[in-house]
Design an enzyme around this catalytic site. Sequence first.
Site, PDB file in Angstrom:
ATOM      1  N   HIS A  48       0.798  -1.296   0.145  1.00 31.78           N
ATOM      2  CA  HIS A  48       0.053   0.144   0.146  1.00 31.78           C
ATOM      3  C   HIS A  48       0.813   1.199  -0.083  1.00 31.78           C
ATOM      4  O   HIS A  48       0.284   2.303  -0.192  1.00 31.78           O
ATOM      5  CB  HIS A  48      -0.885  -0.024   1.280  1.00 31.78           C
ATOM      6  N   ARG A  73       6.902  -6.205   2.971  1.00 30.89           N
ATOM      7  CA  ARG A  73       5.544  -6.842   2.621  1.00 30.89           C
ATOM      8  C   ARG A  73       5.603  -6.604   0.950  1.00 30.89           C
ATOM      9  O   ARG A  73       5.655  -5.491   0.587  1.00 30.89           O
ATOM     10  CB  ARG A  73       4.616  -6.202   3.188  1.00 30.89           C
ATOM     11  N   ASP A  87      16.855 -11.386  -3.768  1.00 25.30           N
ATOM     12  CA  ASP A  87      18.114 -11.202  -4.108  1.00 25.30           C
ATOM     13  C   ASP A  87      18.503  -9.729  -3.624  1.00 25.30           C
ATOM     14  O   ASP A  87      19.787  -9.683  -3.552  1.00 25.30           O
ATOM     15  CB  ASP A  87      18.113 -11.116  -5.768  1.00 25.30           C
ATOM     16  N   GLU A 152      -6.289 -12.389   5.950  1.00 29.89           N
ATOM     17  CA  GLU A 152      -7.056 -11.349   6.072  1.00 29.89           C
ATOM     18  C   GLU A 152      -8.315 -11.416   5.254  1.00 29.89           C
ATOM     19  O   GLU A 152      -8.868 -10.448   4.884  1.00 29.89           O
ATOM     20  CB  GLU A 152      -6.158 -10.141   5.710  1.00 29.89           C
ATOM     21  N   ASP A 178      -8.736  -5.547   6.278  1.00 31.85           N
ATOM     22  CA  ASP A 178      -9.295  -6.420   5.213  1.00 31.85           C
ATOM     23  C   ASP A 178     -10.264  -7.311   5.578  1.00 31.85           C
ATOM     24  O   ASP A 178     -11.267  -7.620   5.093  1.00 31.85           O
ATOM     25  CB  ASP A 178      -8.507  -7.149   4.385  1.00 31.85           C
TER      26      ASP A 178
END
Length: 266
Positions: A48, A73, A87, A152, A178
Amino acid sequence: MNMPHNAFKAALNNRATQYGIWAGFATGYAAEIVATTGYDWMLIDGEHAPNTVPGVLAQLQAVAPYSTTPVVRAVTGDANLIKQLLDIGAQTLMIPMVETAEQAATLVRAMRYPPHGIRGVGGGLTRATRWDAVPDYLNTAHEQLCLIVQVESRLGVENVEAIAAVEGVDAVFIGPADLSIGLGHAGNPGHPEVQERIQHAVKATLAAGKACGILAPNEEDARRYQGWGCQFIAVAIDISLLRQSATATLARYRTPATEQAPSRTY
């Protein structure tokens, strides 16, 4: 050069409570400020917040000298994106909206090299290997990697027992906002039905022997979830802290003073 130690994963294994903060400004400068404040972990939010892979890299580099452990996230569970994030040196990933055990197992495979997974080998090109300076990285990387799946949604909670039982899933993180909208109680995670589903998810996760986390900037919520067994709790959001402090400061000088109560949705 030794493999970088994942203090967050070690604390999960030791069952220590860890308090975290959301980092949403999407800049290395802001992330470094947050990292100096003493939280156990910080969430670099690629879902977000307006983060790109180079932006996440800059934040990982900025916070590396500090004790606060970064958790990244991703915006999605796409295996190619997971490969890039690993990576550049992310060791703990949180993947949103995981709803089935099959989806969780796919994420585990994206985190691991063949024959146990599908992660591609970057070798000397990657920060994760310290540009080939970490000995035997291909065989030992999984030891310091940590996968958090977010439950969620209604379906995710229905399947939480199976999701938490997947080998290679280290923790389950519950998203109250959510979940509340998915249950028909938009903006009201405190609704009894939402709370019952959250508690069910916590119990199921713990029963599977996995750590459970949650986002709870409101102190009353955070303490309740900790009492239920949540081990890692995000108790602050940097953007919210800035806005709340700015509005509270201005309210002291305006007549009549108008101060908006912080939202309990996130």
